[in-house]
Design a protein around this motif. Structure first.
Motif, PDB file in Angstrom:
ATOM      1  N   ALA A 133       0.825  -1.215   0.000  1.00  0.00           N
ATOM      2  CA  ALA A 133       0.000   0.000   0.000  1.00  0.00           C
ATOM      3  C   ALA A 133       0.858   1.263   0.000  1.00  0.00           C
ATOM      4  O   ALA A 133       0.523   2.253  -0.660  1.00  0.00           O
ATOM      5  CB  ALA A 133      -0.930  -0.006   1.218  1.00  0.00           C
ATOM      6  N   LYS A 136       2.257   1.762  -3.525  1.00  0.00           N
ATOM      7  CA  LYS A 136       1.144   2.131  -4.420  1.00  0.00           C
ATOM      8  C   LYS A 136       0.744   3.592  -4.225  1.00  0.00           C
ATOM      9  O   LYS A 136       0.557   4.339  -5.196  1.00  0.00           O
ATOM     10  CB  LYS A 136      -0.048   1.201  -4.136  1.00  0.00           C
ATOM     11  CG  LYS A 136      -1.260   1.407  -5.033  1.00  0.00           C
ATOM     12  CD  LYS A 136      -2.353   0.406  -4.661  1.00  0.00           C
ATOM     13  CE  LYS A 136      -3.604   0.634  -5.471  1.00  0.00           C
ATOM     14  NZ  LYS A 136      -3.430   0.311  -6.899  1.00  0.00           N
ATOM     15  N   THR A 137       0.656   4.027  -2.959  1.00  0.00           N
ATOM     16  CA  THR A 137       0.253   5.404  -2.662  1.00  0.00           C
ATOM     17  C   THR A 137       1.304   6.406  -3.135  1.00  0.00           C
ATOM     18  O   THR A 137       0.980   7.446  -3.713  1.00  0.00           O
ATOM     19  CB  THR A 137       0.017   5.570  -1.149  1.00  0.00           C
ATOM     20  OG1 THR A 137      -0.973   4.638  -0.711  1.00  0.00           O
ATOM     21  CG2 THR A 137      -0.448   6.981  -0.824  1.00  0.00           C
ATOM     22  N   GLU A 140       1.296   6.727  -6.972  1.00  0.00           N
ATOM     23  CA  GLU A 140       0.142   7.485  -7.461  1.00  0.00           C
ATOM     24  C   GLU A 140       0.264   8.968  -7.102  1.00  0.00           C
ATOM     25  O   GLU A 140      -0.136   9.836  -7.891  1.00  0.00           O
ATOM     26  CB  GLU A 140      -1.149   6.898  -6.884  1.00  0.00           C
ATOM     27  CG  GLU A 140      -1.471   5.507  -7.447  1.00  0.00           C
ATOM     28  CD  GLU A 140      -2.725   4.909  -6.850  1.00  0.00           C
ATOM     29  OE1 GLU A 140      -3.326   5.545  -5.942  1.00  0.00           O
ATOM     30  OE2 GLU A 140      -3.113   3.793  -7.274  1.00  0.00           O
ATOM     31  N   ILE A 193      -4.807  -0.804   2.270  1.00  0.00           N
ATOM     32  CA  ILE A 193      -4.623  -0.030   1.033  1.00  0.00           C
ATOM     33  C   ILE A 193      -5.559   1.179   1.021  1.00  0.00           C
ATOM     34  O   ILE A 193      -5.147   2.310   0.712  1.00  0.00           O
ATOM     35  CB  ILE A 193      -4.842  -0.906  -0.205  1.00  0.00           C
ATOM     36  CG1 ILE A 193      -3.661  -1.870  -0.384  1.00  0.00           C
ATOM     37  CG2 ILE A 193      -5.000  -0.043  -1.460  1.00  0.00           C
ATOM     38  CD1 ILE A 193      -3.830  -2.839  -1.545  1.00  0.00           C
ATOM     39  N   ASP A 194      -6.818   0.970   1.374  1.00  0.00           N
ATOM     40  CA  ASP A 194      -7.789   2.077   1.390  1.00  0.00           C
ATOM     41  C   ASP A 194      -7.404   3.132   2.426  1.00  0.00           C
ATOM     42  O   ASP A 194      -7.530   4.339   2.181  1.00  0.00           O
ATOM     43  CB  ASP A 194      -9.194   1.542   1.692  1.00  0.00           C
ATOM     44  CG  ASP A 194      -9.782   0.746   0.531  1.00  0.00           C
ATOM     45  OD1 ASP A 194      -9.201   0.813  -0.573  1.00  0.00           O
ATOM     46  OD2 ASP A 194     -10.783   0.047   0.738  1.00  0.00           O
ATOM     47  N   LYS A 197      -4.237   5.003   1.119  1.00  0.00           N
ATOM     48  CA  LYS A 197      -4.592   5.783  -0.086  1.00  0.00           C
ATOM     49  C   LYS A 197      -5.301   7.071   0.307  1.00  0.00           C
ATOM     50  O   LYS A 197      -5.088   8.132  -0.302  1.00  0.00           O
ATOM     51  CB  LYS A 197      -5.490   4.950  -1.001  1.00  0.00           C
ATOM     52  CG  LYS A 197      -5.811   5.623  -2.321  1.00  0.00           C
ATOM     53  CD  LYS A 197      -6.628   4.706  -3.218  1.00  0.00           C
ATOM     54  CE  LYS A 197      -6.934   5.381  -4.549  1.00  0.00           C
ATOM     55  NZ  LYS A 197      -7.734   4.503  -5.437  1.00  0.00           N
ATOM     56  N   SER A 198      -6.124   7.014   1.335  1.00  0.00           N
ATOM     57  CA  SER A 198      -6.858   8.205   1.778  1.00  0.00           C
ATOM     58  C   SER A 198      -6.006   9.075   2.706  1.00  0.00           C
ATOM     59  O   SER A 198      -5.741  10.249   2.405  1.00  0.00           O
ATOM     60  CB  SER A 198      -8.140   7.766   2.491  1.00  0.00           C
ATOM     61  OG  SER A 198      -8.743   8.866   3.139  1.00  0.00           O
ATOM     62  N   ASP A 201      -2.166   9.998   1.344  1.00  0.00           N
ATOM     63  CA  ASP A 201      -2.251  10.905   0.188  1.00  0.00           C
ATOM     64  C   ASP A 201      -2.659  12.311   0.638  1.00  0.00           C
ATOM     65  O   ASP A 201      -2.058  13.314   0.216  1.00  0.00           O
ATOM     66  CB  ASP A 201      -3.256  10.355  -0.821  1.00  0.00           C
ATOM     67  CG  ASP A 201      -3.301  11.180  -2.090  1.00  0.00           C
ATOM     68  OD1 ASP A 201      -2.422  11.004  -2.951  1.00  0.00           O
ATOM     69  OD2 ASP A 201      -4.211  12.027  -2.216  1.00  0.00           O
TER      70      ASP A 201
END
Length: 487
Positions: A133, A136-137, A140, A193-194, A197-198, A201
């Motif tokens: 995660a 990935k973050t 992005e 991951i969620d 990501k929130s 980020d």
């Protein structure tokens, strides 16, 4: 009162003004726990973790208070002591908390992971999800396909999650096997991951200077990786050529990274000093679970050197390959990595050089409790009826008093002097191992800088202040000067 599961005595309840609660006291059974000792470092580490995971809770132990206001952020603060490249990122939500930063003092990834308050030293599904995660973050956020190893190099992070009815992969609960947060919840992977990501980020958008520091670190790691790639390729080719006839490693049949292996927890590798010591261990070992790696002499003092030296130095490269820890500690082939050197000055020096190697390049091996020192007897005291092996002067004196007049005394100067028939007693069920534990007084970098760096005057002062000399007529400075001359 219980003993071995059976009630020995029942006590009547008594009125008391003390607060309600339960107090449990115990004494380890000497028939079950052989050669046991309480290690203050382990107890303190456990209590610190409880404090980090329960901000506001105070725990008292031996006159010391364990307390944390900021949870996992305090954990990283205490571990790194201002050696971070940027302020610690601290994020929390229901059932999850993470703290993240980078340091330029380490070549590896360092993680502290917890599930329901349990320190999962071997990680598991939650740590795998966090590592994925985070990459990935970051990709992005910067809209660039950075290499995952560059994103995570030198990261220091702590992650804690709560899971309903967790399933662990071992009885010691050191690795999470659960895929789901709960019966009706998302998977652990999706949940983490969620969350990142929130939360991560948003944090990076609100703190552009910190985001720039992370990007600079990634670009430096990318440049270093490319510089190393050619050396790594040559080192791997060299290791592959010698792997079939590598005289340094006498491997065993079982390995720690084999998930189906029921004896993987028993796997050990002995790092020995020279061929004579390795010969005795090799002949007396359990070929199923005990491997031997032989050093050719004093290894390089690698303090302050980069990971490049691991690939350029054949011995270090072959040891790294034998342990299988180049990419990750998850692939470690032996549960216990045991340094087995002679009980003399040279043996102690080699021991320190090997500990330096692991602290410099693979600190997680020590932090996760895989590195040990083999304790071997200094004396053999025997008469016609009995043989005693003594690990200290005190044990030798006790044996002399108990075995009667004129017993035979042998002083073992090196491991090579101990016959294989005798050695099997010291690496079998009665093996004595001293775990290598990183204390809290200094960071790893401070520790290595003082003991293995170039601050010779400070180190000499330390030795003079702490050297124990029983004869008051002996000058400490003369002893130190002689030792320096010999080396």
């Amino acid at each position: 009162e219980f003993s071995r599961g059976l009630i020995k005595e029942n006590f009547d309840e008594k009125d008391t003004s003390d607060r309600n609660g339960t107090e449990i006291s115990f004494i380890p059974d000497a028939d079950i726990f052989l050669n046991f000792k309480f290690r203050k470092e382990y107890i303190e580490r456990m209590l610190r973790n409880y404090a980090y995971l329960n901000p506001g809770l105070k725990i008292f132990f031996n006159g010391e208070t364990f307390y944390s206001e900021n949870g996992l952020k305090d954990l990283l603060d205490e571990e790194l002591e201002n050696e971070t490249l940027y302020p610690i990122i601290h994020l929390r939500d229901n059932d999850i908390e993470v703290a993240i930063t980078h340091t330029d003092k380490s070549q590896t990834e360092t993680y502290f992971s917890f599930v329901n308050g349990q320190n999962t030293t071997q990680g598991g599904t939650h740590l795998n999800a966090f590592r994925e995660a985070y990459v990935k973050t970051i990709r992005e956020f910067f809209n660039k396909n950075f290499d995952a190893s560059d994103v995570r190099k030198s990261i220091v992070a702590a992650v804690s999650i709560n899971v309903e009815e967790p399933v662990f992969e071992s009885q010691t609960k050191t690795k999470l096997g659960s895929n789901d947060i709960g019966p009706n919840g998302p998977t652990v992977r999706t949940f983490i991951i969620d969350f990142l990501k929130s939360k991560l980020d948003n944090f990076l958008h609100r703190n552009p200077e910190l985001a720039e520091a992370i990007q600079r670190k990634i670009l430096i790691s990318e440049r270093e990786r490319k510089e190393l790639s050619g050396i790594q390729k040559l080192a791997r080719e060299r290791a592959k050529k010698v792997s079939l006839h590598n005289k340094k490693l006498r491997d065993c049949r079982q390995h720690y990274n084999d998930q189906k292996n029921e004896r993987k927890g028993e796997t050990q590798i002995f790092i020995t000093e020279g061929d004579s010591a390795s010969g005795s261990i090799t002949k007396s070992r359990d070929v199923e679970t005990q491997a031997v790696f032989s050093l050719k002499g004093k290894p390089l003092n690698c303090y302050g050197l980069t990971k490049k030296v691991v690939y350029e130095n054949e011995e270090f490269n072959l040891l790294q390959a034998a342990l299988n820890i180049e990419e990750s500690l998850e692939d470690l082939r032996y549960n216990q990595v045991i340094i087995a050197t002679d009980a003399d000055v040279d043996g102690m020096h080699i021991r320190l050089l090997m500990i330096t190697f692991f602290l410099q390049f693979f600190p997680d091996l020590i932090k996760n409790g895989h590195l040990y020192i083999l304790q071997t007897p200094l004396f053999r005291v025997r008469n016609k009826k009995e043989t005693r092996y003594c690990y200290s002067e005190q044990e030798r004196i006790k044996a002399l008093n108990e075995l009667g007049k004129n017993p035979e005394i042998t002083r073992f100067k090196g491991l090579g002097e101990i016959s294989p028939d005798e050695f099997k007693h010291f690496i079998g069920k009665d093996i004595r191992l001293e775990p290598v534990v990183a204390g809290k007084d200094q960071t790893i970098n401070q520790l290595l800088e003082f003991y293995m760096g170039k601050n010779t005057p400070d180190r000499q002062t330390f030795i003079l202040e702490n050297l124990v000399v029983e004869d008051p007529d002996i000058d400490k400075k003369e002893i130190l000067a002689e030792a320096v001359d010999e080396n």
